[in-house]
Design an enzyme around this catalytic site. Structure first.
Site, PDB file in Angstrom:
ATOM      1  N   ASP A   1      -0.162   9.085   0.711  1.00  0.00           N
ATOM      2  CA  ASP A   1       0.373  10.436   0.478  1.00  0.00           C
ATOM      3  C   ASP A   1       1.859  10.504   0.093  1.00  0.00           C
ATOM      4  OD1 ASP A   1      -1.958  10.515   1.928  1.00  0.00           O
ATOM      5  OD2 ASP A   1      -1.155  11.676   3.574  1.00  0.00           O
TER       6      ASP A   1
ATOM      7  N   ASP B   1       0.217  16.550   9.762  1.00  0.00           N
ATOM      8  CA  ASP B   1       0.806  16.817   8.442  1.00  0.00           C
ATOM      9  C   ASP B   1       1.563  18.149   8.381  1.00  0.00           C
ATOM     10  OD1 ASP B   1      -0.633  14.500   7.975  1.00  0.00           O
ATOM     11  OD2 ASP B   1      -2.323  15.542   7.066  1.00  0.00           O
TER      12      ASP B   1
ATOM     13  N   TRP C   1       0.818  -1.219   0.000  1.00  0.00           N
ATOM     14  CA  TRP C   1       0.000   0.000   0.000  1.00  0.00           C
ATOM     15  C   TRP C   1       0.847   1.262   0.000  1.00  0.00           C
ATOM     16  CZ3 TRP C   1      -5.119   1.669   0.197  1.00  0.00           C
ATOM     17  CH2 TRP C   1      -5.301   2.983   0.637  1.00  0.00           C
ATOM     18  N   MET C   2       0.429   2.247  -0.801  1.00  0.00           N
ATOM     19  CA  MET C   2       1.025   3.583  -0.751  1.00  0.00           C
ATOM     20  C   MET C   2      -0.086   4.622  -0.710  1.00  0.00           C
ATOM     21  SD  MET C   2       2.951   5.733  -3.706  1.00  0.00           S
ATOM     22  CE  MET C   2       1.421   6.562  -4.117  1.00  0.00           C
TER      23      MET C   2
ATOM     24  N   GLU D   1      -6.521  18.220   5.832  1.00  0.00           N
ATOM     25  CA  GLU D   1      -5.290  17.435   5.906  1.00  0.00           C
ATOM     26  C   GLU D   1      -4.231  18.042   4.978  1.00  0.00           C
ATOM     27  OE1 GLU D   1      -6.608  12.981   6.781  1.00  0.00           O
ATOM     28  OE2 GLU D   1      -7.278  13.600   4.797  1.00  0.00           O
TER      29      GLU D   1
HETATM   30  N1  DQQ Z   1      -2.880  10.403   5.293  1.00  0.00           N
HETATM   31  C1  DQQ Z   1      -1.948  10.331   6.375  1.00  0.00           C
HETATM   32  C2  DQQ Z   1      -2.269  11.487   7.270  1.00  0.00           C
HETATM   33  C3  DQQ Z   1      -2.976  12.421   6.363  1.00  0.00           C
HETATM   34  C4  DQQ Z   1      -3.764  11.507   5.488  1.00  0.00           C
HETATM   35  C5  DQQ Z   1      -2.073   8.996   7.040  1.00  0.00           C
HETATM   36  C6  DQQ Z   1      -4.188  12.112   4.193  1.00  0.00           C
HETATM   37  O1  DQQ Z   1      -1.084  12.057   7.796  1.00  0.00           O
HETATM   38  O2  DQQ Z   1      -3.755  13.343   7.064  1.00  0.00           O
HETATM   39  O3  DQQ Z   1      -1.753   7.963   6.163  1.00  0.00           O
HETATM   40  O4  DQQ Z   1      -4.395  11.149   3.194  1.00  0.00           O
END
Ligand code: DQQ
Length: 482
Positions: free
Chosen positions: A48, A166, A45-46, A231
């Site tokens: 952000d 983030d 899985w990928m 986010e």
């Molecule tokens: N994905 C990350 C978070 C972010 C979210 C977790 C956005 O840090 O807020 O995998 O896709």
């Protein structure tokens, strides 16, 4: 000491696992759904893009990664390097959750920078959401978590923040600044602003910018789904303005405006992409261009993703500039042209109905460019077809719309403005740029290509030019190795 039998049994279990892994890798290397010139991890899985950075002649790309399978969970930072943002080499995982640390439940998204000469990552450790720092050697291979983690333990309690994650950082004359994704239930998304002089001790200042969630969506359980939580804020200067990107409600939104007295005032806004595209993150390339990455999520079932053994793709890198009226313009990085094979062109002509483009077939990996001078047609564009389920890529100036099948977005053409479609087809990815200002990314799960045609409905359109290119894969095995 294990018995001889137990020892032999363990060897054969390991052999079975290795064979299964090799089989899986071979299956993925032949999986036509897997892109061949968009970046993606070798397996699993990928999501952000995280902390893209150019350092000592190499582009580093990190990303949210789950080494345990093709599903979201146990977030790590995956890592790859490239000399040109096009051809990639996988590197070992950069950051993993520490069972005894503030990131025991996940290493979430963040930024990378060079801090006093040292490669540094600032990220969100979970749970609860806190901000953490890690530093590394020059190759960015061995990362050490900072002993002071978490460097920000939580939001000011009176903010009643729906989330706290983030980090995006930049430097100003009086120190380091940090923007965090947040929001308030019942109100809307918010970007929190912090300042520090040493990168370890941070002071909360105020919201950099606040939004108002759509009242009709407030009943949603998930504050991100309703827009009450933003986010992945990304904040940077561009031309004579500043740009703020935020991700919420499944989309990335851009705001262009003025930044003064540590407050941001937008003057224009829009969507970065109307389709399968999320959590965008930018950085400065070797020539100081502002380049943006985004995550292209799957549009197939969780079961299909697990079965495939991989999920998630990175967008093409997009160079950002400012257009008229502070519009955000996006163009794939120069250099992509180096992957093109021989061009196939179609002569200019008036199009009414469907006109097949001869000799374009069989490829999973292609780029199409078409320029139209709008005429009387209500809608025009390209059709990629197979025996069933054709994909229509269309623009309707009358409706101010662009479209890939049922997915639509906004495209406003000035009167008489030519319309340029640039389409990147790569396995299950279709990334569409219209006049470099409206983008729509689709995930379509159909192999090969039988036909390409140009079409116009409800009138005619002048096709000024059409170019079709096969694209050379960046790896012989769909990036499952190397
Ligand atoms: N994905 C990350 C978070 C972010 C979210 C977790 C956005 O840090 O807020 O995998 O896709």
């Amino acid at each position: 000491m294990p018995s001889r039998r137990a020892f032999l049994a363990s060897l054969s279990t390991a052999a079975v696992a290795a064979t299964t892994d090799a089989k899986k890798a071979a299956q993925m290397a032949h999986d036509w759904r897997r892109p061949q010139y968009h970046f993606l991890p070798a397996a699993n899985w990928m999501n952000d893009p995280n902390g893209p950075i150019y350092h000592k002649g190499q582009y580093h790309l990190f990303y949210q990664y789950n080494p345990n399978g093709a599903f979201w969970g146990t977030m790590h930072w995956g890592h790859a390097v490239s000399p040109d943002m096009l051809r990639w080499k996988h590197l070992p995982v950069a950051l993993a959750p520490d069972p005894n640390g503030p990131d025991r439940d996940g290493v979430f998204s963040g930024s990378a920078l060079i801090l006093n000469g040292t490669p540094t990552i600032i990220y969100t450790g979970v749970k609860p959401e806190t901000q953490c720092v890690a530093t590394s050697d020059d190759q960015m291979i061995r990362w050490k978590k900072h002993p002071a983690n978490p460097i920000i333990a939580g939001p000011r309690p009176d903010l009643k923040a729906a989330g706290f994650r983030d980090p995006c950082v930049w430097k100003e004359k009086d120190g380091w600044y940090l923007a965090l994704g947040s929001g308030v239930r019942g109100t809307g998304g918010m970007v929190l602003l912090y300042r520090s002089s040493d990168f370890v001790h941070w002071t909360y200042l105020h919201p950099l910018f606040e939004g108002k969630a759509d009242p009709q969506k407030l009943s949603e359980k998930d504050p991100v789904g309703s827009g009450e939580m933003w986010e992945c804020p990304d904040f940077f200067p561009l031309g004579n303005r500043h740009v703020l990107l935020i991700s919420t409600m499944g989309k990335v939104y851009w705001y262009v405006g003025k930044y003064a007295d540590q407050k941001f005032t937008p003057e224009a806004n829009g969507h970065v992409d109307y389709g399968a595209y999320y959590a965008a993150k930018s950085f400065l390339d070797k020539q100081n261009n502002r380049v943006l990455w985004g995550w292209l999520p799957e549009r197939r079932s969780k079961e299909e993703q697990m079965e495939a053994g991989w999920s998630g793709v990175m967008s093409l890198p997009r160079v950002l500039t400012l257009g008229k009226n502070n519009q955000l313009l996006m163009e794939p990085v120069k250099g992509l042209e180096s992957l093109r094979g021989d061009v196939l062109r179609m002569k200019p002509r008036l199009v009414a109905g469907d006109v097949p483009v001869p000799n374009v077939s069989g490829t999973d990996c292609a780029e199409f460019l078409a320029e139209f001078a709008p005429g009387t047609a209500q809608e025009f564009g390209l059709v990629l077809s197979w025996s069933q389920n054709p994909i229509e890529i269309a623009v309707s100036p009358q409706r101010n719309q662009l479209r890939i099948n049922q997915q639509t977005g906004e495209f406003r053409a000035a009167s008489g403005e030519p319309v340029r479609l640039r389409v990147f087809r790569d396995g299950s990815v279709i990334e569409l740029f219209v006049n470099n200002r409206s983008c729509l990314t689709a995930r379509e799960y159909q192999p090969g290509l039988e036909d390409l045609s140009v079409f116009a409905r409800g009138g005619n359109v002048m096709l000024r030019s059409l170019e079709a290119y096969p694209i050379t894969p960046i790896s012989p095995d769909r990036l499952t190795t190397g």
